[in-house]
Design a protein around this motif. Structure first.
Motif, mmCIF file in Angstrom:
data_model
loop_
_atom_site.group_PDB
_atom_site.id
_atom_site.type_symbol
_atom_site.label_atom_id
_atom_site.label_comp_id
_atom_site.label_asym_id
_atom_site.label_seq_id
_atom_site.Cartn_x
_atom_site.Cartn_y
_atom_site.Cartn_z
ATOM 1 N N ARG A 98 0.837 -1.193 0.000
ATOM 2 C CA ARG A 98 0.000 0.000 0.000
ATOM 3 C C ARG A 98 0.878 1.251 0.000
ATOM 4 N NH1 ARG A 98 -4.663 0.066 4.357
ATOM 5 N NH2 ARG A 98 -5.189 -1.834 3.248
ATOM 6 N N ARG A 142 2.612 4.268 -1.125
ATOM 7 C CA ARG A 142 2.298 5.122 -2.281
ATOM 8 C C ARG A 142 3.437 5.185 -3.303
ATOM 9 N NH1 ARG A 142 1.608 10.546 -0.279
ATOM 10 N NH2 ARG A 142 2.889 9.751 1.387
ATOM 11 N N VAL A 196 3.618 1.860 -5.097
ATOM 12 C CA VAL A 196 2.469 1.737 -6.002
ATOM 13 C C VAL A 196 2.703 2.579 -7.259
ATOM 14 C CG1 VAL A 196 0.006 2.260 -6.297
ATOM 15 C CG2 VAL A 196 0.795 1.100 -4.219
ATOM 16 N N SER A 197 3.174 3.791 -7.072
ATOM 17 C CA SER A 197 3.472 4.670 -8.206
ATOM 18 C C SER A 197 4.547 4.054 -9.100
ATOM 19 C CB SER A 197 3.929 6.038 -7.694
ATOM 20 O OG SER A 197 4.294 6.871 -8.759
ATOM 21 N N TYR A 198 5.568 3.472 -8.490
ATOM 22 C CA TYR A 198 6.647 2.836 -9.252
ATOM 23 C C TYR A 198 6.095 1.680 -10.089
ATOM 24 C CZ TYR A 198 11.350 1.100 -10.224
ATOM 25 O OH TYR A 198 12.506 0.691 -10.855
ATOM 26 N N GLY A 199 5.200 0.902 -9.510
ATOM 27 C CA GLY A 199 4.568 -0.181 -10.248
ATOM 28 C C GLY A 199 3.666 0.335 -11.351
ATOM 29 N N GLN A 200 2.926 1.396 -11.084
ATOM 30 C CA GLN A 200 2.047 1.967 -12.103
ATOM 31 C C GLN A 200 2.834 2.530 -13.273
ATOM 32 O OE1 GLN A 200 -0.204 4.662 -9.604
ATOM 33 N NE2 GLN A 200 -1.845 3.158 -9.322
ATOM 34 N N ASP A 201 4.084 2.892 -13.022
ATOM 35 C CA ASP A 201 4.959 3.360 -14.104
ATOM 36 C C ASP A 201 5.508 2.195 -14.931
ATOM 37 O OD1 ASP A 201 4.576 5.991 -13.370
ATOM 38 O OD2 ASP A 201 6.478 6.171 -12.283
ATOM 39 N N GLY A 202 5.150 0.956 -14.535
ATOM 40 C CA GLY A 202 5.546 -0.213 -15.307
ATOM 41 C C GLY A 202 6.859 -0.850 -14.892
ATOM 42 N N ARG A 245 5.646 -5.418 -11.051
ATOM 43 C CA ARG A 245 4.275 -5.917 -10.988
ATOM 44 C C ARG A 245 3.824 -5.801 -9.540
ATOM 45 N NH1 ARG A 245 3.345 -11.552 -12.928
ATOM 46 N NH2 ARG A 245 5.071 -12.037 -11.545
ATOM 47 N N ALA A 292 -2.053 -3.305 -5.200
ATOM 48 C CA ALA A 292 -2.227 -2.437 -4.036
ATOM 49 C C ALA A 292 -3.163 -3.107 -3.042
ATOM 50 C CB ALA A 292 -2.782 -1.084 -4.464
#
Length: 136
Positions: free
Chosen positions: A118, A120, A123-129, A132, A135
């Protein structure tokens, strides 16, 4: 389902039976069925540090607590070889500044695990690809 790596916050919530997101809970249950739930050694250090600073109270010593977590069905200690620690210093993109978070990300990447967190910044690093993750 893929193997999962629990971030320290996820380890605490799972161990305490606290609510987590359905997707994370399902991923942990599925991975646990094949003994593929992993906890990083860096979580032991983070837990002990929180206890020492008075930010976390446990009913037992941090080492006994961590051993109890590793004894949960389907759970194992994630590897942390030197190559993973070195990789944490050279992560692509804009990884978190926190060394423990960098080690988590590098472990998930090198072991091809889905990181459950959780945090942040992770999570942001994962959302940047770059990792994997799910959250929680």
């Amino acid at each position: 389902m893929a193997a999962v790596l629990l971030d320290t916050c996820a380890v605490l919530w799972v161990a305490n039976g606290d609510p987590i997101a359905d997707e994370a809970r399902q991923a942990i249950e599925q991975a646990g069925a094949t003994n593929d739930v992993f906890v990083s050694p860096i979580s032991a250090w983070e837990i002990a540090t929180l206890v020492r600073k008075g930010r976390l109270a446990l009913s037992m010593t941090p080492d006994a607590w961590f051993e109890a977590v590793l004894a949960l069905p389907g759970t194992a200690l994630a590897p942390m070889p030197p190559r993973t620690l070195i990789a944490s210093a050279f992560l692509p993109g804009e990884p978190p500044a926190d060394p423990a978070d960098r080690i988590m990300a590098a472990t998930a990447r090198s072991e091809n695990h889905v990181l459950i967190t959780r945090d942040r910044k992770l999570v942001s690093y994962g959302q940047d690809g770059h990792a994997r993750l799910i959250a929680c």
